[in-house]
Design a protein around this motif. Structure first.
Motif, PDB file in Angstrom:
ATOM      1  N   MET A 226       0.816  -1.191   0.000  1.00 30.43           N
ATOM      2  CA  MET A 226       0.000   0.000   0.000  1.00 30.43           C
ATOM      3  C   MET A 226       0.867   1.265   0.000  1.00 30.43           C
ATOM      4  O   MET A 226       0.497   2.252  -0.609  1.00 30.43           O
ATOM      5  N   ALA A 227       2.018   1.218   0.653  1.00 30.20           N
ATOM      6  CA  ALA A 227       2.881   2.395   0.721  1.00 30.20           C
ATOM      7  C   ALA A 227       3.508   2.716  -0.627  1.00 30.20           C
ATOM      8  O   ALA A 227       4.006   3.820  -0.829  1.00 30.20           O
ATOM      9  N   ALA A 228       3.483   1.786  -1.570  1.00 23.56           N
ATOM     10  CA  ALA A 228       4.106   2.004  -2.879  1.00 23.56           C
ATOM     11  C   ALA A 228       3.276   2.922  -3.771  1.00 23.56           C
ATOM     12  O   ALA A 228       3.729   3.313  -4.829  1.00 23.56           O
ATOM     13  N   ASP A 229       2.054   3.275  -3.362  1.00 18.82           N
ATOM     14  CA  ASP A 229       1.197   4.173  -4.124  1.00 18.82           C
ATOM     15  C   ASP A 229       0.977   3.667  -5.553  1.00 18.82           C
ATOM     16  O   ASP A 229       1.270   4.353  -6.533  1.00 18.82           O
ATOM     17  N   LEU A 230       0.492   2.450  -5.655  1.00 21.65           N
ATOM     18  CA  LEU A 230       0.232   1.816  -6.944  1.00 21.65           C
ATOM     19  C   LEU A 230      -1.266   1.657  -7.161  1.00 21.65           C
ATOM     20  O   LEU A 230      -2.036   1.564  -6.206  1.00 21.65           O
ATOM     21  N   ASP A 231      -1.659   1.587  -8.414  1.00 26.40           N
ATOM     22  CA  ASP A 231      -3.000   1.164  -8.767  1.00 26.40           C
ATOM     23  C   ASP A 231      -2.908  -0.340  -9.025  1.00 26.40           C
ATOM     24  O   ASP A 231      -1.967  -0.805  -9.677  1.00 26.40           O
ATOM     25  N   TRP A 232      -3.869  -1.098  -8.529  1.00 27.76           N
ATOM     26  CA  TRP A 232      -3.799  -2.553  -8.626  1.00 27.76           C
ATOM     27  C   TRP A 232      -4.891  -3.107  -9.522  1.00 27.76           C
ATOM     28  O   TRP A 232      -6.050  -2.700  -9.432  1.00 27.76           O
ATOM     29  N   LEU A 233      -4.525  -4.041 -10.353  1.00 23.55           N
ATOM     30  CA  LEU A 233      -5.464  -4.873 -11.090  1.00 23.55           C
ATOM     31  C   LEU A 233      -5.402  -6.241 -10.441  1.00 23.55           C
ATOM     32  O   LEU A 233      -4.309  -6.756 -10.185  1.00 23.55           O
ATOM     33  N   VAL A 234      -6.545  -6.820 -10.181  1.00 19.83           N
ATOM     34  CA  VAL A 234      -6.579  -8.116  -9.504  1.00 19.83           C
ATOM     35  C   VAL A 234      -7.405  -9.089 -10.336  1.00 19.83           C
ATOM     36  O   VAL A 234      -8.521  -8.773 -10.754  1.00 19.83           O
ATOM     37  N   ALA A 235      -6.849 -10.251 -10.582  1.00 18.15           N
ATOM     38  CA  ALA A 235      -7.560 -11.319 -11.298  1.00 18.15           C
ATOM     39  C   ALA A 235      -8.183 -12.244 -10.260  1.00 18.15           C
ATOM     40  O   ALA A 235      -7.483 -12.782  -9.400  1.00 18.15           O
ATOM     41  N   VAL A 236      -9.500 -12.405 -10.349  1.00 18.65           N
ATOM     42  CA  VAL A 236     -10.241 -13.201  -9.375  1.00 18.65           C
ATOM     43  C   VAL A 236     -11.108 -14.206 -10.126  1.00 18.65           C
ATOM     44  O   VAL A 236     -11.675 -13.894 -11.174  1.00 18.65           O
ATOM     45  N   ASP A 237     -11.185 -15.400  -9.581  1.00 17.82           N
ATOM     46  CA  ASP A 237     -12.069 -16.423 -10.139  1.00 17.82           C
ATOM     47  C   ASP A 237     -12.851 -17.046  -8.997  1.00 17.82           C
ATOM     48  O   ASP A 237     -12.267 -17.722  -8.133  1.00 17.82           O
ATOM     49  N   GLY A 238     -14.140 -16.792  -8.966  1.00 15.29           N
ATOM     50  CA  GLY A 238     -14.994 -17.377  -7.931  1.00 15.29           C
ATOM     51  C   GLY A 238     -14.567 -17.019  -6.523  1.00 15.29           C
ATOM     52  O   GLY A 238     -14.650 -17.847  -5.630  1.00 15.29           O
ATOM     53  N   GLY A 239     -14.079 -15.835  -6.305  1.00 17.77           N
ATOM     54  CA  GLY A 239     -13.645 -15.401  -4.982  1.00 17.77           C
ATOM     55  C   GLY A 239     -12.200 -15.724  -4.665  1.00 17.77           C
ATOM     56  O   GLY A 239     -11.693 -15.337  -3.619  1.00 17.77           O
ATOM     57  N   THR A 240     -11.508 -16.434  -5.542  1.00 15.89           N
ATOM     58  CA  THR A 240     -10.098 -16.761  -5.340  1.00 15.89           C
ATOM     59  C   THR A 240      -9.240 -15.776  -6.117  1.00 15.89           C
ATOM     60  O   THR A 240      -9.435 -15.588  -7.321  1.00 15.89           O
ATOM     61  N   VAL A 241      -8.295 -15.146  -5.433  1.00 10.48           N
ATOM     62  CA  VAL A 241      -7.370 -14.242  -6.103  1.00 10.48           C
ATOM     63  C   VAL A 241      -6.328 -15.073  -6.837  1.00 10.48           C
ATOM     64  O   VAL A 241      -5.607 -15.859  -6.227  1.00 10.48           O
ATOM     65  N   LEU A 242      -6.275 -14.920  -8.153  1.00 12.74           N
ATOM     66  CA  LEU A 242      -5.322 -15.660  -8.976  1.00 12.74           C
ATOM     67  C   LEU A 242      -4.006 -14.908  -9.129  1.00 12.74           C
ATOM     68  O   LEU A 242      -2.945 -15.515  -9.230  1.00 12.74           O
ATOM     69  N   GLY A 243      -4.096 -13.580  -9.173  1.00 11.94           N
ATOM     70  CA  GLY A 243      -2.898 -12.775  -9.352  1.00 11.94           C
ATOM     71  C   GLY A 243      -3.233 -11.300  -9.251  1.00 11.94           C
ATOM     72  O   GLY A 243      -4.403 -10.910  -9.197  1.00 11.94           O
ATOM     73  N   ALA A 244      -2.175 -10.476  -9.232  1.00 12.72           N
ATOM     74  CA  ALA A 244      -2.359  -9.034  -9.132  1.00 12.72           C
ATOM     75  C   ALA A 244      -1.195  -8.330  -9.815  1.00 12.72           C
ATOM     76  O   ALA A 244      -0.075  -8.854  -9.870  1.00 12.72           O
ATOM     77  N   LEU A 245      -1.485  -7.153 -10.329  1.00 12.12           N
ATOM     78  CA  LEU A 245      -0.478  -6.340 -10.996  1.00 12.12           C
ATOM     79  C   LEU A 245      -0.573  -4.925 -10.442  1.00 12.12           C
ATOM     80  O   LEU A 245      -1.656  -4.333 -10.434  1.00 12.12           O
ATOM     81  N   GLY A 246       0.564  -4.409  -9.961  1.00 12.72           N
ATOM     82  CA  GLY A 246       0.642  -3.034  -9.484  1.00 12.72           C
ATOM     83  C   GLY A 246       1.243  -2.159 -10.572  1.00 12.72           C
ATOM     84  O   GLY A 246       2.267  -2.518 -11.159  1.00 12.72           O
TER      85      GLY A 246
END
Length: 103
Positions: A1-21
């Motif tokens: 959170m301190a990195a001041d990034l915008d995040w994209l999150v890939a989710v499938d059925g409530g499971t987080v598959l991955g994220a990109l900052g």
């Protein structure tokens, strides 16, 4: 959170598959972090997240750095059209490769 990034999150059925900052810069877009759950690796999650950033960049320059020895990440970025621009030692013995994709 301190990195001041915008995040994209890939989710499938409530499971987080991955994220990109990512962050917007005066020169374009910087991919700062890409993580994929090892249980879901090599199934297109990272590719989809990178593609989403490229689509959102709307022709602006996109940059990324990854570990020099991280062959899967280097392959992913090369397949997405990134060109390696150099490498640098960020800490003793820790090398990263810089890459960019222009419109």
């Amino acid at each position: 959170m301190a990195a001041d990034l915008d995040w994209l999150v890939a989710v499938d059925g409530g499971t987080v598959l991955g994220a990109l900052g990512r962050r917007d810069t005066p020169d374009g877009v910087e991919i700062d972090r890409l993580v994929v759950d090892p249980a879901h690796a090599r199934r297109g999650t990272g590719r989809a997240l990178v593609a989403a950033v490229l689509a959102d960049a709307a022709g602006r320059r996109v940059t990324v750095s990854t570990g020099r020895d991280n062959t899967p990440a280097r392959r992913l970025y090369a397949q997405a059209g990134f060109q390696e621009t150099g490498e640098r030692e960020v800490l003793p013995g820790l090398w990263v490769v810089d890459a960019e994709r222009r419109a």
